[in-house]
Design a protein around this motif. Sequence first.
Motif, PDB file in Angstrom:
ATOM      1  N   GLY A   1       0.785  -1.220   0.000  1.00 26.67           N
ATOM      2  CA  GLY A   1       0.000   0.000   0.000  1.00 26.67           C
ATOM      3  C   GLY A   1       0.819   1.273   0.000  1.00 26.67           C
ATOM      4  O   GLY A   1       0.282   2.368  -0.081  1.00 26.67           O
ATOM      5  N   VAL A   2       2.148   1.149   0.113  1.00 24.51           N
ATOM      6  CA  VAL A   2       2.995   2.336   0.184  1.00 24.51           C
ATOM      7  C   VAL A   2       3.345   2.790  -1.226  1.00 24.51           C
ATOM      8  O   VAL A   2       3.902   2.029  -2.004  1.00 24.51           O
ATOM      9  CB  VAL A   2       4.295   2.035   0.964  1.00 24.51           C
ATOM     10  N   GLY A   3       3.004   4.007  -1.594  1.00 24.91           N
ATOM     11  CA  GLY A   3       3.245   4.461  -2.959  1.00 24.91           C
ATOM     12  C   GLY A   3       3.887   5.836  -3.001  1.00 24.91           C
ATOM     13  O   GLY A   3       3.861   6.580  -2.030  1.00 24.91           O
ATOM     14  N   PRO A   4       4.459   6.220  -4.145  1.00 26.78           N
ATOM     15  CA  PRO A   4       5.104   7.531  -4.281  1.00 26.78           C
ATOM     16  C   PRO A   4       4.076   8.635  -4.481  1.00 26.78           C
ATOM     17  O   PRO A   4       2.927   8.379  -4.834  1.00 26.78           O
ATOM     18  CB  PRO A   4       5.962   7.351  -5.540  1.00 26.78           C
ATOM     19  N   LEU A   5       4.485   9.863  -4.275  1.00 29.28           N
ATOM     20  CA  LEU A   5       3.608  10.993  -4.522  1.00 29.28           C
ATOM     21  C   LEU A   5       3.487  11.243  -6.018  1.00 29.28           C
ATOM     22  O   LEU A   5       4.444  11.070  -6.765  1.00 29.28           O
ATOM     23  CB  LEU A   5       4.174  12.256  -3.857  1.00 29.28           C
ATOM     24  N   THR A   6       2.297  11.679  -6.436  1.00 27.89           N
ATOM     25  CA  THR A   6       2.148  12.130  -7.818  1.00 27.89           C
ATOM     26  C   THR A   6       2.757  13.526  -7.934  1.00 27.89           C
ATOM     27  O   THR A   6       3.037  14.183  -6.926  1.00 27.89           O
ATOM     28  CB  THR A   6       0.665  12.198  -8.208  1.00 27.89           C
ATOM     29  N   ASN A   7       2.932  13.984  -9.153  1.00 26.15           N
ATOM     30  CA  ASN A   7       3.483  15.325  -9.350  1.00 26.15           C
ATOM     31  C   ASN A   7       2.599  16.399  -8.711  1.00 26.15           C
ATOM     32  O   ASN A   7       3.086  17.352  -8.108  1.00 26.15           O
ATOM     33  CB  ASN A   7       3.646  15.614 -10.844  1.00 26.15           C
ATOM     34  N   ARG A   8       1.271  16.232  -8.829  1.00 18.05           N
ATOM     35  CA  ARG A   8       0.361  17.225  -8.269  1.00 18.05           C
ATOM     36  C   ARG A   8       0.423  17.212  -6.738  1.00 18.05           C
ATOM     37  O   ARG A   8       0.407  18.275  -6.098  1.00 18.05           O
ATOM     38  CB  ARG A   8      -1.065  16.956  -8.745  1.00 18.05           C
ATOM     39  N   GLU A   9       0.459  16.031  -6.149  1.00 19.47           N
ATOM     40  CA  GLU A   9       0.571  15.933  -4.697  1.00 19.47           C
ATOM     41  C   GLU A   9       1.864  16.574  -4.207  1.00 19.47           C
ATOM     42  O   GLU A   9       1.894  17.273  -3.187  1.00 19.47           O
ATOM     43  CB  GLU A   9       0.492  14.469  -4.263  1.00 19.47           C
ATOM     44  N   ALA A  10       2.942  16.319  -4.926  1.00 20.41           N
ATOM     45  CA  ALA A  10       4.232  16.906  -4.550  1.00 20.41           C
ATOM     46  C   ALA A  10       4.201  18.420  -4.679  1.00 20.41           C
ATOM     47  O   ALA A  10       4.788  19.135  -3.873  1.00 20.41           O
ATOM     48  CB  ALA A  10       5.348  16.324  -5.428  1.00 20.41           C
ATOM     49  N   GLU A  11       3.512  18.927  -5.702  1.00 18.63           N
ATOM     50  CA  GLU A  11       3.387  20.373  -5.870  1.00 18.63           C
ATOM     51  C   GLU A  11       2.639  20.998  -4.689  1.00 18.63           C
ATOM     52  O   GLU A  11       3.059  22.017  -4.134  1.00 18.63           O
ATOM     53  CB  GLU A  11       2.653  20.693  -7.172  1.00 18.63           C
ATOM     54  N   CYS A  12       1.514  20.381  -4.309  1.00 19.47           N
ATOM     55  CA  CYS A  12       0.732  20.901  -3.183  1.00 19.47           C
ATOM     56  C   CYS A  12       1.573  20.915  -1.906  1.00 19.47           C
ATOM     57  O   CYS A  12       1.592  21.905  -1.164  1.00 19.47           O
ATOM     58  CB  CYS A  12      -0.519  20.045  -2.971  1.00 19.47           C
TER      59      CYS A  12
END
Length: 257
Positions: free
Chosen positions: A180-191
Amino acid sequence: MDMRWGDAPAESQESLVRAFLDDISDLGYAAFDAFCIDPDTVLSPVREGNWAVASYDLGIVRDYMTDGVAAICPALAEAGRSLRPYDYVALLESQADNASARWQRRLLRLFGVNHAWLVPMSSLRFIKGVTVYMTGRGETAAQRFLATRDEIHLKAIHFFEALEATGPTIPEDMAGLLEGVGPLTNREAECLGWAAQGKTNCDIAAILGISENTVRYHFKNVLAKLGARTRVQAVALFRSPRVPGNNGPGGGPAGEV
């Protein structure tokens, strides 16, 4: 020097683990782990090329991975740049303000570990190493720990090479816990990057051209992925260069919401 765990060219992983543990036990060590990880996948470790093998149940470090503290691990950072064995416990104690170091030190105390060498073997892409743990206390244990550094270094190198040849992976039971552990999306990282700059949800929505509800939705995902309880904790984790997707504001295409 006893190289019994490296005598046979095609030994099984299990026999290598048993023999190496026997070998280091003769020097006063109680346990070990060996690992290989791409630093860009610390928060999503079930990837090709990543693996971990240990003489103990790796399930005890599940929270370490899922709570996000692995992303700010000073031991991994040191393993990525060091060429010689270093005192793992001393490093953790010197990083008292680091949440990952505090988590690891509490675990080591729980199991009575007072000394440990981490032998780094990193490559350009992967952070690799072998850590050996000693549970003794007092001056005798401290002297033995220091006296065995070079021998542990050599044994760990040969063991790691033999182990890597067996094609190790993350154990299936451990991999299941980490799916269940996943990387951040670009949008999540931007926020999260703008939050690190002190921006509010309203500010971030205006900057990115999205609604405040969408910003809140992204932060909900961020907290879940990083295992953070608050936005402040998430920002602290994000500031680590090892968090996947950490490009900061303007650090790449925004992607779809």
